[in-house]
Design a protein around this motif. Sequence first.
Motif, PDB file in Angstrom:
ATOM      1  N   LEU A   1      -0.743   1.078  -5.695  1.00 49.26           N
ATOM      2  CA  LEU A   1       0.030   0.453  -4.847  1.00 49.26           C
ATOM      3  C   LEU A   1       1.429   0.308  -3.697  1.00 49.26           C
ATOM      4  CD1 LEU A   1      -3.116  -2.283  -4.574  1.00 49.26           C
ATOM      5  CD2 LEU A   1      -3.280   0.276  -3.144  1.00 49.26           C
ATOM      6  N   HIS A   2       1.784   0.725  -3.094  1.00 49.07           N
ATOM      7  CA  HIS A   2       3.061   1.283  -2.695  1.00 49.07           C
ATOM      8  C   HIS A   2       3.026  -0.143  -2.279  1.00 49.07           C
ATOM      9  CE1 HIS A   2       6.392   2.056   0.602  1.00 49.07           C
ATOM     10  NE2 HIS A   2       6.724   2.794  -0.690  1.00 49.07           N
TER      11      HIS A   2
ATOM     12  N   ARG B   1      -1.888  -5.403   2.592  1.00 47.38           N
ATOM     13  CA  ARG B   1      -2.554  -5.614   3.185  1.00 47.38           C
ATOM     14  C   ARG B   1      -3.547  -5.045   1.531  1.00 47.38           C
ATOM     15  NH1 ARG B   1      -5.376  -3.235   9.086  1.00 47.38           N
ATOM     16  NH2 ARG B   1      -6.833  -4.958   8.255  1.00 47.38           N
ATOM     17  N   LYS B   2      -3.475  -4.186   1.183  1.00 48.08           N
ATOM     18  CA  LYS B   2      -3.835  -3.510  -0.249  1.00 48.08           C
ATOM     19  C   LYS B   2      -3.805  -4.618  -1.335  1.00 48.08           C
ATOM     20  CE  LYS B   2      -5.641   0.855   1.331  1.00 48.08           C
ATOM     21  NZ  LYS B   2      -5.016   0.808   2.741  1.00 48.08           N
ATOM     22  N   VAL B   3      -2.492  -4.739  -1.457  1.00 49.94           N
ATOM     23  CA  VAL B   3      -1.792  -5.789  -2.277  1.00 49.94           C
ATOM     24  C   VAL B   3      -2.358  -7.350  -1.875  1.00 49.94           C
ATOM     25  CG1 VAL B   3       0.296  -6.566  -3.414  1.00 49.94           C
ATOM     26  CG2 VAL B   3       0.448  -4.453  -2.204  1.00 49.94           C
ATOM     27  N   ALA B   4      -2.105  -7.747  -1.272  1.00 54.36           N
ATOM     28  CA  ALA B   4      -3.022  -9.588  -0.774  1.00 54.36           C
ATOM     29  C   ALA B   4      -4.185  -8.943  -1.890  1.00 54.36           C
ATOM     30  CB  ALA B   4      -2.468  -9.416   0.205  1.00 54.36           C
ATOM     31  N   ARG B   5      -4.965  -8.137  -1.353  1.00 53.12           N
ATOM     32  CA  ARG B   5      -6.387  -8.180  -1.641  1.00 53.12           C
ATOM     33  C   ARG B   5      -6.631  -7.872  -3.224  1.00 53.12           C
ATOM     34  NH1 ARG B   5     -11.811  -8.917  -1.834  1.00 53.12           N
ATOM     35  NH2 ARG B   5     -12.999  -7.705  -2.241  1.00 53.12           N
ATOM     36  N   SER B   6      -6.267  -7.055  -4.119  1.00 51.27           N
ATOM     37  CA  SER B   6      -5.906  -7.151  -5.195  1.00 51.27           C
ATOM     38  C   SER B   6      -5.675  -8.883  -5.543  1.00 51.27           C
ATOM     39  CB  SER B   6      -4.705  -5.818  -5.674  1.00 51.27           C
ATOM     40  OG  SER B   6      -5.416  -4.799  -4.686  1.00 51.27           O
ATOM     41  N   LEU B   7      -4.819  -8.996  -5.572  1.00 51.36           N
ATOM     42  CA  LEU B   7      -4.045 -10.441  -5.661  1.00 51.36           C
ATOM     43  C   LEU B   7      -5.286 -11.682  -5.782  1.00 51.36           C
ATOM     44  CD1 LEU B   7      -0.130 -10.367  -3.952  1.00 51.36           C
ATOM     45  CD2 LEU B   7      -1.716 -10.932  -6.744  1.00 51.36           C
ATOM     46  N   GLN B   8      -6.297 -11.541  -4.448  1.00 55.81           N
ATOM     47  CA  GLN B   8      -7.263 -12.191  -3.454  1.00 55.81           C
ATOM     48  C   GLN B   8      -7.582 -12.205  -5.145  1.00 55.81           C
ATOM     49  OE1 GLN B   8      -9.575 -11.087  -0.197  1.00 55.81           O
ATOM     50  NE2 GLN B   8     -10.218 -13.086  -0.313  1.00 55.81           N
ATOM     51  N   VAL B   9      -8.666 -10.885  -5.175  1.00 55.66           N
ATOM     52  CA  VAL B   9      -9.483 -10.924  -6.074  1.00 55.66           C
ATOM     53  C   VAL B   9      -8.972 -11.028  -7.714  1.00 55.66           C
ATOM     54  CG1 VAL B   9     -10.549  -8.236  -7.904  1.00 55.66           C
ATOM     55  CG2 VAL B   9     -10.558  -8.554  -4.935  1.00 55.66           C
ATOM     56  N   PHE B  10      -8.277 -10.962  -8.102  1.00 58.58           N
ATOM     57  CA  PHE B  10      -7.371 -12.187  -9.139  1.00 58.58           C
ATOM     58  C   PHE B  10      -7.888 -13.697  -9.162  1.00 58.58           C
ATOM     59  CE2 PHE B  10      -4.707 -14.039 -11.783  1.00 58.58           C
ATOM     60  CZ  PHE B  10      -5.178 -12.869 -13.355  1.00 58.58           C
TER      61      PHE B  10
ATOM     62  N   TYR C   1       2.220   7.656  -8.717  1.00 63.21           N
ATOM     63  CA  TYR C   1       3.493   7.062  -8.025  1.00 63.21           C
ATOM     64  C   TYR C   1       4.589   8.155  -8.448  1.00 63.21           C
ATOM     65  CZ  TYR C   1       3.857   4.394 -12.664  1.00 63.21           C
ATOM     66  OH  TYR C   1       4.329   4.316 -14.256  1.00 63.21           O
ATOM     67  N   HIS C   2       5.385   7.737  -7.232  1.00 63.40           N
ATOM     68  CA  HIS C   2       6.794   8.932  -7.990  1.00 63.40           C
ATOM     69  C   HIS C   2       7.732   7.833  -7.245  1.00 63.40           C
ATOM     70  CE1 HIS C   2       4.306  12.639  -9.137  1.00 63.40           C
ATOM     71  NE2 HIS C   2       3.211  11.943  -8.065  1.00 63.40           N
ATOM     72  N   MET C   3       8.985   8.004  -7.672  1.00 63.87           N
ATOM     73  CA  MET C   3       9.828   7.346  -7.323  1.00 63.87           C
ATOM     74  C   MET C   3      11.252   8.278  -6.914  1.00 63.87           C
ATOM     75  SD  MET C   3      11.692   4.547  -6.852  1.00 63.87           S
ATOM     76  CE  MET C   3      13.068   4.417  -6.320  1.00 63.87           C
ATOM     77  N   CYS C   4      11.346   8.345  -6.001  1.00 65.62           N
ATOM     78  CA  CYS C   4      12.368   9.518  -5.653  1.00 65.62           C
ATOM     79  C   CYS C   4      13.696   8.783  -5.687  1.00 65.62           C
ATOM     80  CB  CYS C   4      12.472  10.483  -4.119  1.00 65.62           C
ATOM     81  SG  CYS C   4      14.100  11.855  -3.531  1.00 65.62           S
ATOM     82  N   ASP C   5      14.662   9.010  -6.826  1.00 70.60           N
ATOM     83  CA  ASP C   5      16.146   8.391  -7.103  1.00 70.60           C
ATOM     84  C   ASP C   5      16.996   8.512  -5.529  1.00 70.60           C
ATOM     85  OD1 ASP C   5      15.212   6.714  -9.049  1.00 70.60           O
ATOM     86  OD2 ASP C   5      15.456   8.604 -10.056  1.00 70.60           O
TER      87      ASP C   5
ATOM     88  N   PRO D   1      -0.761   6.985   0.915  1.00 72.08           N
ATOM     89  CA  PRO D   1      -2.433   7.282   1.424  1.00 72.08           C
ATOM     90  C   PRO D   1      -3.168   6.833   1.495  1.00 72.08           C
ATOM     91  CG  PRO D   1      -2.133   7.872  -1.492  1.00 72.08           C
ATOM     92  CD  PRO D   1      -0.348   7.732  -0.310  1.00 72.08           C
ATOM     93  N   GLU D   2      -4.247   6.606   2.159  1.00 71.92           N
ATOM     94  CA  GLU D   2      -5.105   5.246   2.041  1.00 71.92           C
ATOM     95  C   GLU D   2      -5.738   5.418   0.787  1.00 71.92           C
ATOM     96  OE1 GLU D   2      -5.191   5.260   6.723  1.00 71.92           O
ATOM     97  OE2 GLU D   2      -7.435   5.503   5.668  1.00 71.92           O
ATOM     98  N   LEU D   3      -5.956   4.457   0.303  1.00 67.73           N
ATOM     99  CA  LEU D   3      -6.514   4.043  -1.124  1.00 67.73           C
ATOM    100  C   LEU D   3      -7.550   3.216  -0.944  1.00 67.73           C
ATOM    101  CD1 LEU D   3      -2.945   3.886  -3.474  1.00 67.73           C
ATOM    102  CD2 LEU D   3      -4.588   5.606  -2.855  1.00 67.73           C
ATOM    103  N   THR D   4      -8.855   3.777  -0.949  1.00 67.63           N
ATOM    104  CA  THR D   4      -9.270   2.282  -0.039  1.00 67.63           C
ATOM    105  C   THR D   4     -10.684   2.148  -1.100  1.00 67.63           C
ATOM    106  OG1 THR D   4     -10.205   4.437   0.977  1.00 67.63           O
ATOM    107  CG2 THR D   4      -9.372   3.159   1.985  1.00 67.63           C
TER     108      THR D   4
END
Length: 382
Positions: free
Chosen positions: A96-97, A102-111, A313-317, A376-379
């Motif tokens: 997750l970016h 919203r998706k980060v918060a959802r994953s935290l909520q699940v835990f 995931y990729h990090m463009c330095d 992207p939309e990781l749903t």
Amino acid sequence: MISFVDPLVTNYTVVDFRNKATALIEDIFARDKIPIVVGGTNYYIESLLWKVLVNTKPQKADTEKVVDRKVELEKEDGCVLHQRLRQVDPEMAAKLHPHDKRKVARSLQVFEETGISHSEFLHRQHAEEGGGPLGGPLKFPNPCILWLHADQAVLDERLDKRVDDMLAAGLLEELRSFHRRYNQKKVAENSQDYQHGIFQSIGFKEFHEYLTTEGKCTPETGSQLLKKGIEALKQVTKRYARKQNRWVKNRFLSRPGSSVPPIYGLEVSDVSKWEESVLEPALEIVRSFIQGHKPAVAPIKMLCSETENKRSYHMCDLCGRIIIGDREWAAHLKSKSHGYQLKKRRLDSGAVPTSGSPNVSWECVRENGSSGQNDPELTAGL
């Protein structure tokens, strides 16, 4: 399931929809009838077809009012949330970016509400018999999907006309009324939220400027704002239609695994041929399914891409950006902005720079030109 949620409810989720719709489907089956799901948002339809969602327990405060932990989490800084997710669920955090709050918060909520990481829930779903990389097994046996599709140019024209028809049928009056009853006070208090509840629906935010300045500006300005809102509504409607078609192709047609129901395409570009191109084939397909026969019409087949990783995931330095997904990474490397940074680096140092490393740890990139728009939309399971 039409007009059954109060307009001011802000925390009605796909899980709530899934639970209510599933109960209705099971009741229809119990009466020896065949449920027909029509619509709509394909993410919601997917939640009825496959086991892809995670249940969490609603928390209650002392007042017995249900507290939506996800909404509370979304009020915090996205980078802080992502750092917290890295500590409790590094696997999900890597998918997750940091800007995808919203998706980060959802994953935290699940835990927080279950004590089990979101990624572990998804692993358990995938490991079930009939499960696969995108989720768990089918929820109901022998489903059949009829996908009505049209040429893009034809579809765009129809969508523009639909907006015009909605305006002729009184859309502006409905928006004004809704704005006066539910939205005007929030706007005055600067507490308007177009990210939750009904106000995130297409049609509200597109007319925000027009509704909030109506009667306070010149007729010319009002006319321009109205025209701007109408054009925005048409554009976002067409964009949403494209998104829904991509969902069918990516999540239904090219879904890996064995638990994929047949999907029959019905061409609806020429409505003058509705009966022979749509109605008659659809009836024949449904009759065959009811009788246990194989329909004469062949379902659509689309090979899934096993090599493309949509969650890598990729990090463009060089650009200071986090990119999610192989396709998005390849597009970034070919982008003008990345090319500009390459050229600038060469001019500055005379050295040939690296384009970035896909294996570095996550960095929280704040608003320094990195908007995170390419994630992207990781749903799946969210």
